[in-house]
Design an enzyme around this catalytic site. Sequence first.
Site, short mmCIF file in Angstrom:
data_model
loop_
_atom_site.label_atom_id
_atom_site.label_comp_id
_atom_site.label_asym_id
_atom_site.label_seq_id
_atom_site.Cartn_x
_atom_site.Cartn_y
_atom_site.Cartn_z
N TRP A 94 0.73 -1.10 0.12
CA TRP A 94 0.07 0.00 0.09
C TRP A 94 0.93 1.11 0.20
O TRP A 94 0.33 2.27 -0.65
CB TRP A 94 -0.80 0.04 1.12
CG TRP A 94 -1.55 1.23 1.41
CD1 TRP A 94 -2.88 1.49 0.78
CD2 TRP A 94 -1.50 2.60 2.12
NE1 TRP A 94 -3.13 2.56 1.28
CE2 TRP A 94 -2.56 3.20 2.04
CE3 TRP A 94 -0.41 2.72 2.98
CZ2 TRP A 94 -2.24 4.53 2.66
CZ3 TRP A 94 -0.24 3.82 3.53
CH2 TRP A 94 -1.31 4.90 3.42
N HIS A 95 1.93 1.23 0.73
CA HIS A 95 2.84 2.54 0.69
C HIS A 95 3.56 2.89 -0.86
O HIS A 95 3.86 4.02 -0.71
CB HIS A 95 3.80 2.15 2.02
CG HIS A 95 3.42 2.47 3.32
ND1 HIS A 95 2.84 1.14 4.04
CD2 HIS A 95 3.36 3.22 4.02
CE1 HIS A 95 2.45 1.69 5.18
NE2 HIS A 95 2.86 3.04 5.27
N GLY A 96 3.87 1.79 -1.37
CA GLY A 96 4.23 2.00 -2.73
C GLY A 96 4.76 0.85 -3.64
O GLY A 96 4.52 -0.38 -3.03
#
Length: 501
Positions: A320-322
């Site tokens: 989700w962060h990248g």
Amino acid sequence: MLFNSFGFLFLYLPAVLAGYFLLGRVHARWAAAWLAAASLFFYGYWDVRFLPLLLASICGNYCAGLLIARAHGPARKRRLCGALCANLLLLAYYKYANFFAAALMEPGADWRGWDIVLPIGISFFTFTQIAFLVDCYRGEVRDGNFIHYMLFVSYFPHLVAGPVLHHKEMMPQFADPDNARPRSANFAVGLSIFVVGLAKKVLLADTLAPLAAPVFAAGAHPQLVEAWTGVLAYSFQLYFDFSGYSDMAIGLSLLFGVRLPLNFNSPYKARNISEFWRRWHMTLSRFLRDYLYIALGGNRAGRARRYANLMATMVLGGLWHGAGWTFVAWGAMHGGYLVLHQGWLRWRGAAASAPAWWGAPLTFLAVMLAWVVFRAPDLATAGDLLGALAGANGVSLPRALQGVAAPLAQLGMHPEFKGLRWMELDGPGLPVLLLSAVLAFAAPNTQEIFCHYQPCIERIFRTMPGRAWRPSPGWGLALAALFISCVFNMNRVSEFLYFQF
């Protein structure tokens, strides 16, 4: 438009506040509509091309929520699945298309990827609306006002970097006419919290950035001292950058009479990794627990399945962060940490959860090593930097410290000075790094300082005599001086690190 910019502080915010309270004297719904329009302008100011995307997402999910709420039986679940797939496909295209395509390419293939610009905040407004759709499916949505829903999604204090909001905790506040009336207490506490957050960003996080950036560059190969300095600098840069944003969001929202949920609670004071995730990005942790971990089965299907669910949840949380293997690896590291912690608790029983002197430093070390993978541009650089922390790249002193060679020679010491030529160690970075460590580990956090005034939805801290903020000339002068210091240092305005996620 950044919270730490002159345009926001001296033009946008005063105009939005004035319009909100003037229209609030007519009707609370007009004030909410003004705030929603101002939030859309805030988003469009970054790149107006993506404003239609945000509006389409808002309208589509609002209609989907109505359809889900009105359906019954299997049709209700089908509509939910369709709406969730639409949101995830949108997120997958903008954020993960190049990553997945590259992963499917043959090794060595010459492919440079598609020219896709990532819309800022897409992860946050997508997850916020996914939670809304699931709440519609569960029958927990009560307010169907479209203006309130648009404001719920686009509300500018949280839009681009969180917190991830729940429909039921925000909609009653937007509908409350009392919140559209100015209150001196809200301004006093809100502005004070905002200034504290601004100082964390401008005076601490941004000052640490020059220490962190060189060691994470591809091919840097830092020495031992440089590696530890850079990794510690990034650990505290990210800490105060995100803590500052969280404080600023809460303070700004309180000016409008709206209380956001807590999102940051001194995570480096955590005594185990589970406690860390209850303190770091608290609303994302809540979302992953309620809508992913529990949906996968949680701990209801035995110990092995529980560990697998923990790993899956954290790997997806990392992704989700990248879109990158470093984020997958970072999520897997935290999943492994959580599995080890659960195994430790099972082995040692209740005694394992008791406070121990080594719990907090061990947790911080584990989190810091994971930040190396999180920040590095690729896994090779992360591996090199992790090795550097153990001395694999040498143990000489940094070139930037050659000024101390003569005093050391007088003491009979003749160390080598090698490493990164461009690492700045003669500026304010090292003193600020030391100050940041003291503040993170030993100082009361913002919620503890303002505990008397409940700046958030839930009051979870007890009163702390002598530490809590009080409206007084002393506090006023101190915060005014802090704000002026921030203003004079805003010539190097930088984005918040979580904007890229």
